[in-house]
Design an enzyme around this catalytic site. Sequence first.
Site, PDB file in Angstrom:
ATOM      1  N   SER A 160       0.796  -1.231   0.000  1.00 38.94           N
ATOM      2  CA  SER A 160       0.000   0.000   0.000  1.00 38.94           C
ATOM      3  C   SER A 160       0.830   1.284   0.000  1.00 38.94           C
ATOM      4  O   SER A 160       0.398   2.269  -0.617  1.00 38.94           O
ATOM      5  CB  SER A 160      -1.006  -0.021   1.145  1.00 38.94           C
ATOM      6  OG  SER A 160      -0.386  -0.277   2.375  1.00 38.94           O
ATOM      7  N   MET A 218      -5.649  -2.901 -21.451  1.00 40.92           N
ATOM      8  CA  MET A 218      -6.805  -2.518 -20.628  1.00 40.92           C
ATOM      9  C   MET A 218      -7.421  -3.681 -19.870  1.00 40.92           C
ATOM     10  O   MET A 218      -8.420  -3.504 -19.170  1.00 40.92           O
ATOM     11  CB  MET A 218      -7.822  -1.795 -21.501  1.00 40.92           C
ATOM     12  CG  MET A 218      -7.263  -0.474 -21.990  1.00 40.92           C
ATOM     13  SD  MET A 218      -8.464   0.533 -22.903  1.00 40.92           S
ATOM     14  CE  MET A 218      -7.321   1.784 -23.573  1.00 40.92           C
ATOM     15  N   ARG A 235      -6.887  -3.898 -14.486  1.00 37.52           N
ATOM     16  CA  ARG A 235      -8.022  -3.174 -13.902  1.00 37.52           C
ATOM     17  C   ARG A 235      -7.665  -2.433 -12.627  1.00 37.52           C
ATOM     18  O   ARG A 235      -7.948  -1.248 -12.479  1.00 37.52           O
ATOM     19  CB  ARG A 235      -9.134  -4.190 -13.566  1.00 37.52           C
ATOM     20  CG  ARG A 235      -9.722  -4.904 -14.748  1.00 37.52           C
ATOM     21  CD  ARG A 235     -10.395  -6.204 -14.277  1.00 37.52           C
ATOM     22  NE  ARG A 235      -9.395  -7.107 -13.700  1.00 37.52           N
ATOM     23  CZ  ARG A 235      -9.648  -8.238 -13.067  1.00 37.52           C
ATOM     24  NH1 ARG A 235     -10.888  -8.640 -12.919  1.00 37.52           N
ATOM     25  NH2 ARG A 235      -8.677  -8.979 -12.588  1.00 37.52           N
ATOM     26  N   GLU A 289      -9.757   6.480 -23.967  1.00 36.79           N
ATOM     27  CA  GLU A 289      -9.232   6.112 -25.277  1.00 36.79           C
ATOM     28  C   GLU A 289      -9.974   6.845 -26.387  1.00 36.79           C
ATOM     29  O   GLU A 289     -11.179   7.130 -26.285  1.00 36.79           O
ATOM     30  CB  GLU A 289      -9.375   4.594 -25.487  1.00 36.79           C
ATOM     31  CG  GLU A 289      -8.675   4.121 -26.749  1.00 36.79           C
ATOM     32  CD  GLU A 289      -8.875   2.634 -27.027  1.00 36.79           C
ATOM     33  OE1 GLU A 289      -9.517   1.959 -26.201  1.00 36.79           O
ATOM     34  OE2 GLU A 289      -8.420   2.165 -28.083  1.00 36.79           O
ATOM     35  N   SER A 318     -12.058   7.435 -29.511  1.00 42.83           N
ATOM     36  CA  SER A 318     -13.291   6.724 -29.819  1.00 42.83           C
ATOM     37  C   SER A 318     -13.499   6.564 -31.313  1.00 42.83           C
ATOM     38  O   SER A 318     -13.476   7.549 -32.055  1.00 42.83           O
ATOM     39  CB  SER A 318     -14.481   7.482 -29.231  1.00 42.83           C
ATOM     40  OG  SER A 318     -15.689   6.981 -29.754  1.00 42.83           O
ATOM     41  N   ASN A 341      -0.629   3.957 -10.455  1.00 40.07           N
ATOM     42  CA  ASN A 341       0.296   4.311  -9.386  1.00 40.07           C
ATOM     43  C   ASN A 341       1.473   3.340  -9.443  1.00 40.07           C
ATOM     44  O   ASN A 341       1.470   2.393 -10.242  1.00 40.07           O
ATOM     45  CB  ASN A 341      -0.395   4.317  -8.014  1.00 40.07           C
ATOM     46  CG  ASN A 341      -1.008   2.977  -7.664  1.00 40.07           C
ATOM     47  OD1 ASN A 341      -0.323   1.946  -7.686  1.00 40.07           O
ATOM     48  ND2 ASN A 341      -2.297   2.970  -7.339  1.00 40.07           N
ATOM     49  N   ARG A 381       2.465   0.965  -7.628  1.00 35.21           N
ATOM     50  CA  ARG A 381       2.169  -0.447  -7.376  1.00 35.21           C
ATOM     51  C   ARG A 381       1.504  -1.098  -8.580  1.00 35.21           C
ATOM     52  O   ARG A 381       1.907  -2.188  -9.008  1.00 35.21           O
ATOM     53  CB  ARG A 381       1.248  -0.569  -6.156  1.00 35.21           C
ATOM     54  CG  ARG A 381       1.026  -1.997  -5.733  1.00 35.21           C
ATOM     55  CD  ARG A 381       0.001  -2.097  -4.617  1.00 35.21           C
ATOM     56  NE  ARG A 381       0.049  -3.383  -3.952  1.00 35.21           N
ATOM     57  CZ  ARG A 381      -0.738  -3.736  -2.948  1.00 35.21           C
ATOM     58  NH1 ARG A 381      -1.639  -2.870  -2.468  1.00 35.21           N
ATOM     59  NH2 ARG A 381      -0.652  -4.927  -2.409  1.00 35.21           N
ATOM     60  N   ARG A 383       4.259  -7.753 -18.268  1.00 34.98           N
ATOM     61  CA  ARG A 383       4.365  -7.312 -19.660  1.00 34.98           C
ATOM     62  C   ARG A 383       5.793  -7.040 -20.100  1.00 34.98           C
ATOM     63  O   ARG A 383       6.019  -6.421 -21.138  1.00 34.98           O
ATOM     64  CB  ARG A 383       3.485  -6.081 -19.872  1.00 34.98           C
ATOM     65  CG  ARG A 383       2.024  -6.281 -19.528  1.00 34.98           C
ATOM     66  CD  ARG A 383       1.359  -7.374 -20.352  1.00 34.98           C
ATOM     67  NE  ARG A 383      -0.066  -7.511 -20.026  1.00 34.98           N
ATOM     68  CZ  ARG A 383      -0.885  -8.386 -20.583  1.00 34.98           C
ATOM     69  NH1 ARG A 383      -0.448  -9.246 -21.498  1.00 34.98           N
ATOM     70  NH2 ARG A 383      -2.151  -8.465 -20.224  1.00 34.98           N
TER      71      ARG A 383
END
Lengths: 232, 232, 232, 232
Positions: free
Chosen positions: A55, A77, A80, A87, A89, A175, A177, A186
């Site tokens: 945290s 995406m 979550r 994004e 459109s 953030n 974390r 990734r």
Amino acid sequence: MELRSDMTVKLMKHNARDADVATAARVSTIGAESMEPGKPVEGLINYLMRDRHGSPFEHNSLTFYIEAPVMVAREFMRHRAGWSYNEESGRYRELQPVFYTPDHSRPLVQVGRPGAYLFEPGSPAQQRLVTREFRSAYLWAYEHYTLMLSRGIAREVARSVLPVGIYTSFYATCNARSLMHFLSLRTRDEKSAFPSFPQREIEMVAQAMENKFRTLMPITHEAFARNGRVAP
Amino acid sequence: MELRSDMTVKLMKHNARDADVATAARVSTIGAESMEPGKPVEGLINYLMRDRHGSPFEHNSLTFYIEAPVMVAREFMRHRAGWSYNEESGRYRELQPVFYTPDHSRPLVQVGRPGAYLFEPGSPAQQRLVTREFRSAYLWAYEHYTLMLSRGIAREVARSVLPVGIYTSFYATCNARSLMHFLSLRTRDEKSAFPSFPQREIEMVAQAMENKFRTLMPITHEAFARNGRVAP
Amino acid sequence: MELRSDMTVKLMKHNARDADVATAARVSTIGAESMEPGKPVEGLINYLMRDRHGSPFEHNSLTFYIEAPVMVAREFMRHRAGWSYNEESGRYRELQPVFYTPDHSRPLVQVGRPGAYLFEPGSPAQQRLVTREFRSAYLWAYEHYTLMLSRGIAREVARSVLPVGIYTSFYATCNARSLMHFLSLRTRDEKSAFPSFPQREIEMVAQAMENKFRTLMPITHEAFARNGRVAP
Amino acid sequence: MELRSDMTVKLMKHNARDADVATAARVSTIGAESMEPGKPVEGLINYLMRDRHGSPFEHNSLTFYIEAPVMVAREFMRHRAGWSYNEESGRYRELQPVFYTPDHSRPLVQVGRPGAYLFEPGSPAQQRLVTREFRSAYLWAYEHYTLMLSRGIAREVARSVLPVGIYTSFYATCNARSLMHFLSLRTRDEKSAFPSFPQREIEMVAQAMENKFRTLMPITHEAFARNGRVAP
């Protein structure tokens, strides 16, 4: 039509310093008011990372502007927790003819078994094939798109024919974390405690983001790298 | 090549009853142990919905299996809180040639201004145009895809040329609260307190999901409809 | 006044089987429709756990009813992602005089340094002291609470004097992935890749939850235990 | 022993301006690059709020330092989505004797029915009662706590006797969207589309946060207030 092989990653704004991690952690133990700004934080941050106290790494934010193919945005995406997105459109805008094509550094041939694929560069003939097929498919698709638009078909309908190699643009805010969790999945790294096998295209985005992150929060990044590249 | 105009929505499993909402709410007030199973719950559920006590609607789950075009999956997976996903992978599987094409009920022409678009059916000529262009674009793209696969190009590379109208399949798990939030944004309803303008294709998915939801949790659904279709 | 040393953990409902993990994972690779129900899933689940493919573990739900002291509920509800809660309200209910007191198995004395505390049982004198002090403090606090209530003071005001050792009750709904993350942090285990140092009282709750989880999803639990007790 | 009737709310850092909302929204429609910094954003932000386009309000962050009683922190941390927390630990620190007591502005008597309580100030006798009972209960509890500590009992055990009126301190980081959701539930306002009935003590914290928010993002706050105080 524009063909690109690169990804755009800009750090638009941020609110992220190593000292903030220490400040947030210290509220647990010695109280936020008593924080001494000059005190070294390396040991504390390394301890938090190692023992998975996650945290304190959340009280900061980084906002990126990213241009990448739709197939990359799709994978991106799926992240979550601790991520926010806006994004471009395809319903409100006419999409521009900018498409992804691999450059010579991108291995084209997959060997091995699912979950443990290896890649090989591909022969010169295969590289020429990909360049030619991509260009041909993109041109054809975009011609159909613009033809339909010119005849009054709604953008949100006509876009069905556009390929997932078309570039999109989006804002992504995270953030430290949630960013480290993203990086752990990734990017590919031999020193990682849990090896991942990301698609090369999203890894290009991730590596550019990691470079920004390393600059902003060098001590946090160093602790991340030293502790198996596992998000706390 | 298969052309489809419909969406598949199957309720694979669920754990969702109106009584569970009441049980969870009562732990706050009269204790879970003293819940009387036979007691009517309509009033309680309507009160919770109206006064936006959302958490009692989270202690349940619904798992859907969905087949829809990639462009629909893209919009769908922007819903983060209270949603879980697993999707067919274009990296691990050869994607099948199943593509979306609008049927006659799908309005093709957009009029009005952004944020308040209206749709019109389109002329017979426009309908023929869309059918023809979609078919042509899909065929061409898929031929390029299979050609590259046949020459040894990795699936994750070759898929760049596939259009966002190709069908994908995914599992989506939610709870009644996150589902109602989804429905409030992805269906159009005159009785809604906050009108939304979803793309027709995701609305087709949403309506099929709402039908399942209405059957499983009729009292909750009725309270949702009666209170402006706003998630609590 | 009732003094308790135990925690109540009841599995109220669930929708969680090992087979569901496999089904969700297979939609990525061989298609959900073609899943063979009888096929062994051990290897697949172990692979998902080891390589940190977390999402297939989310398509299920477990709802627990828990009675524990407020200090435990406080730590519990810090878990946000994949958790839903409803708790007994001290604003709407008169709280009952049920309080926590350690039994003889609870070590009372802490040695060592922060982050790596060790515990020792405590002397018989210390054990008697704790029993006596707890009882005295609880009695006094609850008398003040009931006196204020009897004079018409609102419950939400009067409760300020009640100690964090008072029992509360709550519903907690999670999925296998969020539960494993909770267990990795709230149990102490020598085989864990990342050792945690939870307070004993929340560990008692966590262990009871783990027992239910092991029974419902034995293959998933086994893979969790075998892979360092790290949530995927 | 210190008795307090107020809450501390400090904005420690932030990264939140109205212009950022517009920038994020425009990536959807006209492209982030073409944003004109000087262009008025009132209309756009009001439109986003009214039509519940929530995501553009997430690309910012606010970090608060808060001192409030444990019973307030308990309600506060039930807010999960878009919130991060770090709190003073009763396991690692000896808690200080600072306790909450209502001042004369705090109504003490509750009338009406659950869900629609009204409050009345209470008689002078009731006010004296509360002051006396709170002081007596807090003193007694803290004496038991320090006695146990002095005899070597672990802090995490001894704290069981401390009341929920004791002050704690914590960091809370959110974005404008999650903050507005919090404000909609934790403040009472006649102009709200969905009236809430928060406990007065958490409302004191919420109002102080709203003041900071109004200063940082006046246009966003104005749109929030004008559109029924519903988070987009």
